[in-house]
Design an enzyme around this catalytic site. Structure first.
Site, PDB file in Angstrom:
ATOM      1  N   GLU A 133       0.815  -1.131   0.031  1.00 48.20           N
ATOM      2  CA  GLU A 133      -0.008  -0.100  -0.080  1.00 48.20           C
ATOM      3  C   GLU A 133       0.740   1.247   0.186  1.00 48.20           C
ATOM      4  OE1 GLU A 133      -2.862  -0.253   3.394  1.00 48.20           O
ATOM      5  OE2 GLU A 133      -3.760  -2.144   2.225  1.00 48.20           O
ATOM      6  N   PRO A 134       0.388   2.408  -0.450  1.00 49.01           N
ATOM      7  CA  PRO A 134       1.210   3.568  -0.492  1.00 49.01           C
ATOM      8  C   PRO A 134       1.697   3.868   1.111  1.00 49.01           C
ATOM      9  CG  PRO A 134      -1.046   3.973  -1.486  1.00 49.01           C
ATOM     10  CD  PRO A 134      -0.917   2.638  -0.703  1.00 49.01           C
ATOM     11  N   ILE A 163       1.844  -2.774  -7.861  1.00 49.56           N
ATOM     12  CA  ILE A 163       1.453  -3.877  -8.350  1.00 49.56           C
ATOM     13  C   ILE A 163       1.885  -4.529  -9.486  1.00 49.56           C
ATOM     14  CG2 ILE A 163      -0.590  -5.537  -8.175  1.00 49.56           C
ATOM     15  CD1 ILE A 163       0.157  -4.185  -5.403  1.00 49.56           C
ATOM     16  N   GLU A 248       8.467 -17.041  -3.093  1.00 50.83           N
ATOM     17  CA  GLU A 248       8.679 -16.037  -3.906  1.00 50.83           C
ATOM     18  C   GLU A 248      10.288 -15.501  -3.652  1.00 50.83           C
ATOM     19  OE1 GLU A 248       6.688 -12.249  -2.933  1.00 50.83           O
ATOM     20  OE2 GLU A 248       7.391 -11.215  -4.588  1.00 50.83           O
ATOM     21  N   ARG A 249      10.818 -15.295  -2.320  1.00 51.58           N
ATOM     22  CA  ARG A 249      12.085 -15.264  -2.307  1.00 51.58           C
ATOM     23  C   ARG A 249      13.012 -16.047  -2.906  1.00 51.58           C
ATOM     24  NH1 ARG A 249       9.986 -13.062   3.522  1.00 51.58           N
ATOM     25  NH2 ARG A 249       9.073 -10.883   2.824  1.00 51.58           N
ATOM     26  N   ARG A 274      37.861  -7.457 -26.656  1.00 50.43           N
ATOM     27  CA  ARG A 274      38.342  -6.118 -26.702  1.00 50.43           C
ATOM     28  C   ARG A 274      39.638  -5.978 -26.373  1.00 50.43           C
ATOM     29  NH1 ARG A 274      36.008  -1.334 -28.459  1.00 50.43           N
ATOM     30  NH2 ARG A 274      36.268   0.321 -27.041  1.00 50.43           N
ATOM     31  N   GLN A 346      31.464  -1.610 -15.862  1.00 51.10           N
ATOM     32  CA  GLN A 346      32.902  -1.085 -15.649  1.00 51.10           C
ATOM     33  C   GLN A 346      33.704  -1.895 -17.042  1.00 51.10           C
ATOM     34  OE1 GLN A 346      33.194   1.399 -13.980  1.00 51.10           O
ATOM     35  NE2 GLN A 346      35.594   1.555 -14.445  1.00 51.10           N
ATOM     36  N   GLY A 349      33.170  -0.585 -20.437  1.00 51.96           N
ATOM     37  CA  GLY A 349      33.238   0.705 -20.590  1.00 51.96           C
ATOM     38  C   GLY A 349      31.887   1.342 -21.083  1.00 51.96           C
TER      39      GLY A 349
HETATM   40  C1  LIG Z   1       8.709  -2.875  -9.432  1.00 52.73           C
HETATM   41  C2  LIG Z   1       8.064  -3.264  -8.570  1.00 52.73           C
HETATM   42  C3  LIG Z   1       7.081  -4.476  -8.576  1.00 52.73           C
HETATM   43  C4  LIG Z   1       6.339  -4.748  -7.357  1.00 52.73           C
HETATM   44  N1  LIG Z   1       5.473  -5.787  -7.382  1.00 52.73           N
HETATM   45  C5  LIG Z   1       4.570  -5.775  -6.269  1.00 52.73           C
HETATM   46  C6  LIG Z   1       3.259  -6.748  -6.434  1.00 52.73           C
HETATM   47  O1  LIG Z   1       3.192  -7.372  -7.452  1.00 52.73           O
HETATM   48  N2  LIG Z   1       2.550  -6.764  -5.311  1.00 52.73           N
HETATM   49  C7  LIG Z   1       2.925  -6.270  -4.342  1.00 52.73           C
HETATM   50  O2  LIG Z   1       2.134  -6.434  -3.122  1.00 52.73           O
HETATM   51  N3  LIG Z   1       3.933  -5.552  -3.909  1.00 52.73           N
HETATM   52  C8  LIG Z   1       4.640  -5.333  -5.164  1.00 52.73           C
HETATM   53  N4  LIG Z   1       5.916  -4.496  -4.980  1.00 52.73           N
HETATM   54  C9  LIG Z   1       6.071  -3.660  -3.751  1.00 52.73           C
HETATM   55  C10 LIG Z   1       7.327  -4.360  -3.070  1.00 52.73           C
HETATM   56  O3  LIG Z   1       7.265  -5.519  -2.349  1.00 52.73           O
HETATM   57  C11 LIG Z   1       7.627  -3.073  -1.810  1.00 52.73           C
HETATM   58  O4  LIG Z   1       8.378  -2.147  -2.416  1.00 52.73           O
HETATM   59  C12 LIG Z   1       8.736  -3.656  -0.711  1.00 52.73           C
HETATM   60  O5  LIG Z   1       7.952  -4.606   0.008  1.00 52.73           O
HETATM   61  C13 LIG Z   1       8.910  -2.430   0.080  1.00 52.73           C
HETATM   62  O6  LIG Z   1       8.017  -1.638   0.717  1.00 52.73           O
HETATM   63  P1  LIG Z   1       8.067  -0.083   0.468  1.00 52.73           P
HETATM   64  O7  LIG Z   1       8.507   0.374  -1.039  1.00 52.73           O
HETATM   65  O8  LIG Z   1       6.811   0.392   0.870  1.00 52.73           O
HETATM   66  O9  LIG Z   1       8.997   0.576   1.357  1.00 52.73           O
HETATM   67  P2  LIG Z   1       9.072   0.610   2.822  1.00 52.73           P
HETATM   68  O10 LIG Z   1       8.205  -0.440   3.873  1.00 52.73           O
HETATM   69  O11 LIG Z   1       8.401   2.015   3.043  1.00 52.73           O
HETATM   70  O12 LIG Z   1      10.512   0.879   3.178  1.00 52.73           O
HETATM   71  C14 LIG Z   1      11.356   1.848   2.682  1.00 52.73           C
HETATM   72  C15 LIG Z   1      12.773   1.501   3.136  1.00 52.73           C
HETATM   73  O13 LIG Z   1      13.047   1.335   4.572  1.00 52.73           O
HETATM   74  C16 LIG Z   1      13.493   0.189   4.781  1.00 52.73           C
HETATM   75  N5  LIG Z   1      12.833  -0.203   6.087  1.00 52.73           N
HETATM   76  C17 LIG Z   1      11.281  -0.254   6.402  1.00 52.73           C
HETATM   77  N6  LIG Z   1      11.263  -0.745   7.527  1.00 52.73           N
HETATM   78  C18 LIG Z   1      12.685  -1.037   8.292  1.00 52.73           C
HETATM   79  C19 LIG Z   1      13.047  -1.397   9.523  1.00 52.73           C
HETATM   80  N7  LIG Z   1      12.206  -1.646  10.568  1.00 52.73           N
HETATM   81  N8  LIG Z   1      14.240  -1.259   9.725  1.00 52.73           N
HETATM   82  C20 LIG Z   1      15.370  -1.174   8.788  1.00 52.73           C
HETATM   83  N9  LIG Z   1      14.882  -0.787   7.660  1.00 52.73           N
HETATM   84  C21 LIG Z   1      13.513  -0.457   7.260  1.00 52.73           C
HETATM   85  C22 LIG Z   1      13.166  -0.842   3.836  1.00 52.73           C
HETATM   86  O14 LIG Z   1      13.949  -1.799   3.631  1.00 52.73           O
HETATM   87  C23 LIG Z   1      13.301   0.130   2.690  1.00 52.73           C
HETATM   88  O15 LIG Z   1      14.673   0.337   2.301  1.00 52.73           O
HETATM   89  C24 LIG Z   1       6.714  -4.192  -6.064  1.00 52.73           C
HETATM   90  C25 LIG Z   1       7.700  -3.099  -6.135  1.00 52.73           C
HETATM   91  C26 LIG Z   1       8.482  -2.723  -7.082  1.00 52.73           C
HETATM   92  C27 LIG Z   1       9.532  -1.633  -6.990  1.00 52.73           C
END
Ligand SMILES: Cc1cc2nc3c(=O)[nH]c(=O)nc-3n(C[C@H](O)[C@H](O)[C@H](O)COP(=O)(O)OP(=O)(O)OC[C@H]3O[C@@H](n4cnc5c(N)ncnc54)[C@H](O)[C@@H]3O)c2cc1C
Length: 389
Positions: A133-134, A163, A248-249, A274, A346, A349
């Site tokens: 979510e946002p 998503i 997934e991971r 090269r 790198q 080049g």
């Molecule tokens: C191209 C793309 C495709 C995606 N596809 C999907 C999808 O299909 N479905 C879906 O549900 N999501 C999807 N995602 C979302 C993705 O899983 C999230 O971006 C990810 O889980 C991180 O959430 P966030 O971006 O809100 O970052 P945040 O949770 O806001 O975190 C921001 C930063 O803070 C760090 N952080 C957060 N909490 C902590 C903590 N407690 N301690 C230290 N560091 C912390 C994080 O590691 C990150 O570096 C996608 C994202 C991208 C970019």
């Protein structure tokens, strides 16, 4: 030359046959077009049907839904061979069902499974997973999208973002809060939502990489969803979602060292042909060391993933430790990808900065691999907790 020897205790002749078929598919149906698709920001929908015809989309799914039961090494082969395209976007889209369908398989009703799964793995429909979510993706337990029961329906309101396949998806597996009074993991459920549900609007997002894959922001405005679309038990969805992250991971880990391997191969080929100051780059010790530093990281990441896959497949090891090692595999593999992309650009080049080399794209796409599906910081934290630190 740099392919790891596929150890006999990991891969059977059937695995190898599948790898050959997949390699042929990727080489003929994807690689020749990938640069154009990436520039166009899309790819033909027909590719889903072609992939389905080869059994790629149904891999690991029960036969009764049209799938082909398969062990975890088939998924690893899938990731490794898709990585050869050098494009994260194509695999993310084609395989978005691999994160969208498992919750349904694990906990959905038979009616819902029969309605959705066969059409998705036949390549006729597209499925996406909507958790983030946002307000944040790492802290899944804090999600805010609500689904309030109203007679035979849930009324869904809220937003999902980033998503994958979100624009095209016919079915969305959505994490919702069914009990707003409960903060945290307790009030979360999983709902299957049709893409044409009134009140759902989608906006396409522009991004650093994965250009050919659509990535959407979804807005649910009082969407009425049949209560029969609930997956599993109400308010018990969090565990299903977390379990989904493990597969997934592991898949993302195999993909990441696969991309690292592509960078290694591209850099090696370039270094051998090269010439600078009268000699091939590959004769310079500093370049040879770079290549070896790349190779050792690929090898380490791949070895960990193979060992993990073996342990999971054969039920070896304590579950908490396996989850921790999956988190570590994602960190190790994505760091290998980042290192190798950097070194390859790198060595290439100026050519490494040009569109058209796979290393250039992989260099742009490494960040999403280190963030999506659980960021590096969250992986390390979770691993530490799982092993009791
Ligand atoms: C191209 C793309 C495709 C995606 N596809 C999907 C999808 O299909 N479905 C879906 O549900 N999501 C999807 N995602 C979302 C993705 O899983 C999230 O971006 C990810 O889980 C991180 O959430 P966030 O971006 O809100 O970052 P945040 O949770 O806001 O975190 C921001 C930063 O803070 C760090 N952080 C957060 N909490 C902590 C903590 N407690 N301690 C230290 N560091 C912390 C994080 O590691 C990150 O570096 C996608 C994202 C991208 C970019």
């Amino acid at each position: 030359m740099f392919d790891a020897p596929p150890l006999p205790h990991y891969f059977s002749p059937e695995h190898t046959q599948f790898r050959d078929t997949l390699r042929g598919f990727v080489a003929s149906e994807i690689s020749p077009h990938i640069n154009d698709w990436d520039e166009a920001g899309t790819f033909p929908r027909d590719l889903y049907r072609k992939a389905a015809a080869l059994g790629i989309l149904g891999l690991g799914y029960p036969e009764k839904y049209g799938g082909t039961p398969a062990d975890i090494f088939y998924q690893i082969i899938l990731a490794e061979e898709f990585a050869r395209t050098g494009s994260g976007g194509i695999q993310a889209s084609i395989n978005s069902h691999t994160i969208a369908l498992p919750p349904l398989i694990a906990a959905g009703s038979e009616t819902l499974k029969r309605h959705i799964i066969p059409s998705v793995i036949a390549g006729e429909k597209i499925a996406a997973l909507a958790v983030t979510e946002p307000s944040g993706g790492s802290d899944v337990a804090s999600l805010c999208t609500t689904a309030i029961r109203d007679g035979d329906h849930y009324v869904v309101s809220g937003e999902k973002t980033f998503i994958t396949s979100g624009m095209r998806a016919d079915y969305l597996t959505v994490a919702v809060r069914t009990d707003p009074a409960v903060k945290g993991a307790g009030g979360i459920s999983v709902l299957m939502i049709d893409g044409d549900t009134p009140g759902l609007t989608r906006t396409e997002l522009k991004k650093m990489g994965w250009w050919c894959s659509d990535t959407a922001h979804l807005h649910f405005d009082h969407c009425r969803v049949p209560a029969t679309n609930l997956v599993g038990t109400e308010n018990r969805g969090f565990k299903t979602l977390m379990h989904n992250f493990n597969s997934e991971r592991l898949f993302l880990s195999a993909l990441a060292y696969g991309f690292a391997q592509v960078c290694l191969e591209e850099a090696l080929a370039w270094a051998q042909q090269r010439k600078t100051f009268g000699h091939p780059l590959a004769e310079r010790q500093v370049i040879r060391h770079k290549l070896m530093d790349m190779m050792l990281r690929v090898d380490a990441a791949r070895s960990l993933v193979y060992d993990l896959a073996y342990c999971i497949e054969h039920g070896r090891g304590n579950t908490e430790h396996l989850v921790a090692r999956i988190c570590m595999a994602k960190v190790l593999s994505t760091q290998a990808m980042q290192f190798c992309a950097d070194q390859a650009v790198q060595i290439l080049g100026g050519m490494g900065f040009m569109r058209g080399t796979r290393s250039e794209r992989i260099y742009r796409e490494v960040k999403v691999m280190m963030i999506g599906g659980g960021s590096e910081e969250i992986m390390k934290d979770l691993a530490a907790r799982k092993i009791g630190i």
